[in-house]
Design an enzyme around this catalytic site. Structure first.
Site, PDB file in Angstrom:
ATOM      1  N   ASN A 209      39.001  22.262 -12.806  1.00  0.00           N
ATOM      2  CA  ASN A 209      38.741  23.767 -12.997  1.00  0.00           C
ATOM      3  C   ASN A 209      39.875  24.390 -12.292  1.00  0.00           C
ATOM      4  OD1 ASN A 209      37.421  24.309 -10.634  1.00  0.00           O
ATOM      5  ND2 ASN A 209      35.811  23.161 -11.198  1.00  0.00           N
ATOM      6  N   LYS A 288      45.488   3.466 -19.216  1.00  0.00           N
ATOM      7  CA  LYS A 288      45.839   4.820 -20.053  1.00  0.00           C
ATOM      8  C   LYS A 288      45.322   4.700 -21.383  1.00  0.00           C
ATOM      9  CE  LYS A 288      49.598   7.646 -21.247  1.00  0.00           C
ATOM     10  NZ  LYS A 288      51.209   7.639 -21.424  1.00  0.00           N
ATOM     11  N   PHE A 322      26.806  29.927  -4.735  1.00  0.00           N
ATOM     12  CA  PHE A 322      27.626  31.069  -5.303  1.00  0.00           C
ATOM     13  C   PHE A 322      27.386  31.075  -6.934  1.00  0.00           C
ATOM     14  CE2 PHE A 322      31.626  32.862  -3.333  1.00  0.00           C
ATOM     15  CZ  PHE A 322      31.130  32.143  -2.129  1.00  0.00           C
ATOM     16  N   LYS A 336      19.703  31.595 -10.843  1.00  0.00           N
ATOM     17  CA  LYS A 336      20.339  30.487  -9.828  1.00  0.00           C
ATOM     18  C   LYS A 336      19.546  30.615  -8.297  1.00  0.00           C
ATOM     19  CE  LYS A 336      24.410  29.487 -12.397  1.00  0.00           C
ATOM     20  NZ  LYS A 336      25.533  29.765 -12.630  1.00  0.00           N
ATOM     21  N   LYS A 340      17.615  27.315  -7.671  1.00  0.00           N
ATOM     22  CA  LYS A 340      18.144  26.201  -6.842  1.00  0.00           C
ATOM     23  C   LYS A 340      17.607  26.646  -5.426  1.00  0.00           C
ATOM     24  CE  LYS A 340      22.200  25.700  -9.675  1.00  0.00           C
ATOM     25  NZ  LYS A 340      23.265  25.165  -9.613  1.00  0.00           N
TER      26      LYS A 340
END
Ligand code: PMT
Length: 397
Positions: A209, A288, A322, A336, A340
């Site tokens: 990311n 691969k 976060f 969240k 959490k």
């Protein structure tokens, strides 16, 4: 407040050089010992005598002049400085330091010092935005040098734009925050995660990311400066870990999960700034994957949720998560916080300019379990990091 601290102020040649008088005078009023180094060009704008009177110390201009005090001869300014501030910092001094050029007293002192160095740039807008200057700033930031963002407005040259020296009051505040912080986390164990996770598809491909690690590394740096014993668990980034932190490089989400769990028990505070991939390829290939006719389908399976697991295991720790969202920021962040079992969620809308992935700044909301939702307007990631830590201290009382 700054009693016993040695501050070296480097003044370079720009119209804003006169503002450095105010900066020196503010440091003196706060009790610091101040030594001023001027470049030759700076003396075209302000006489060294002005800084000599304000700092109550001789001003150094030419590196080859005879030292006037034994103290300067034997204990160089580079060694005794707690912090080195360059204000105003021209493109020239930034360029010299970024490229290892030490050809006068100021550049030599900066290069020879292990103290924190803070640049407060001031220059013409086009010059400031020049890619060469920006590349130099980026390079220095990645090496751990600090920058105080110049302000926008009418410049001495008549142009309107970014490039004005930040106000002296703000520069003094920023220097104190960056280099001379209170030790309110002394002795606390703090673990912070940063950067992206990387999931292997085959030996040449991966899923990751956009996290640069800047937010998490800023938290590590701020916490360490405030006295915490910091463990930095980080996915791959291009940033040098702050000196003195216990650095644990990781790759995949499972690797990060294992590393965090291994160090969890001894922590007082855990801050999860890393962007953890929610999925990984079910069967990474050993070789691969060759191109074939038609589409390729890769089956993704769920990664463990590190924050969720920490929320289940936590006892006395302060747990900060976060929330990186693109819409419904506060609603999803509140979800969240509850799901959490975190004590605090730092919510950022990653689509906003100046916030989220890759940028030097962030804009966040701090959501706690008492229902407070405090907005922190756009500020450098280091300033945001300090605000998060202020809130952590508040929660631990
Ligand atoms: O690194 P930068 O370029 O500076 O960018 C900063 C940032 C945008 C990465 C940072 O500010 C940020 O938002 N980090 C959290 C990114 C994220 O994964 O958010 P989330 O909403 O998907 O996850 C919520 C929380 O759960 C996060 O604390 C995350 O670390 C945690 N998580 C998520 C998934 C998972 N499998 N395990 C987790 O622990």
């Amino acid at each position: 407040m700054l009693k016993g601290k040695n501050i070296v102020v480097g003044v370079t040649g720009g119209v804003a050089a006169y503002k450095a008088c105010d900066i020196v005078s503010r440091f003196k009023k706060l009790g610091a010992e101040v030594n001023v180094i001027m470049t030759k060009a700076a003396t075209e704008f302000v006489q060294p005598q002005a800084f000599q009177a304000l700092s109550q110390n001789p001003v150094t201009v030419d590196m080859f002049e005879t030292p006037r005090y034994w103290d300067i001869e034997h204990i160089s300014l580079a060694q005794k400085a707690d912090v080195l501030l360059v204000a105003p910092a021209t493109a020239n001094i930034i360029g010299k330091v970024a490229n290892g050029i030490a050809d006068d007293m100021l550049s030599t002192t900066i290069m020879a010092s292990t103290a924190k160095v803070v640049f407060a740039p001031a220059m013409n807008t086009k010059m400031y935005e020049n890619v060469i200057v920006q590349d130099n700033i980026k390079k220095l930031k990645n090496l751990g040098y600090h920058f105080i963002q110049p302000a926008s407005g009418r410049l001495a040259c008549g142009d309107i734009g970014v490039g004005k020296l930040c106000e002296p009051e703000k520069i003094v505040e920023a220097v104190i925050e960056i280099a001379l912080p209170v030790q309110d986390l002394a002795g606390k164990n703090l673990l912070v995660t940063a950067g992206p996770t990387v999931e292997t598809i085959d030996p040449v491909r991966f899923i990751s990311n956009r996290s640069s690690g800047k937010m998490g590394y800023a938290i590590a740096e701020a916490a360490q400066a405030r006295g915490a014993i910091v463990t930095l668990v980080s996915g791959p980034t291009n940033i040098k870990p702050p000196a003195g932190v216990d650095f644990m490089p990781t790759t995949s989400a499972i690797n990060m999960y294992d590393t965090v769990m291994e160090h969890f028990n001894k922590q007082d505070i855990i801050i999860k700034a890393a962007a953890v991939g929610d999925y990984r390829p079910e069967n990474p290939a050993d070789m691969k994957i060759k191109k074939q006719e038609g589409n390729l389908t890769i089956n993704l399976v769920r990664n463990p949720d590190i924050l969720l697991e920490l929320g289940k295991r936590k006892t006395n720790q302060i747990l900060v998560g976060f929330a990186a969202e693109t819409n419904n920021l506060l609603e999803y962040a509140t979800g969240k916080l509850n799901k959490k079992n975190a004590d605090l969620i730092v919510a950022n809308d990653v689509t906003e300019n100046g916030a989220g992935f890759g940028s030097d700044t962030n804009i966040v909301y701090l959501l706690d379990r008492q229902g407070e939702q405090r907005k922190i307007e756009m500020a450098s990631k280091l300033e945001i990091a300090n605000k998060i830590l202020d809130k952590v201290i508040e929660l631990s009382k």
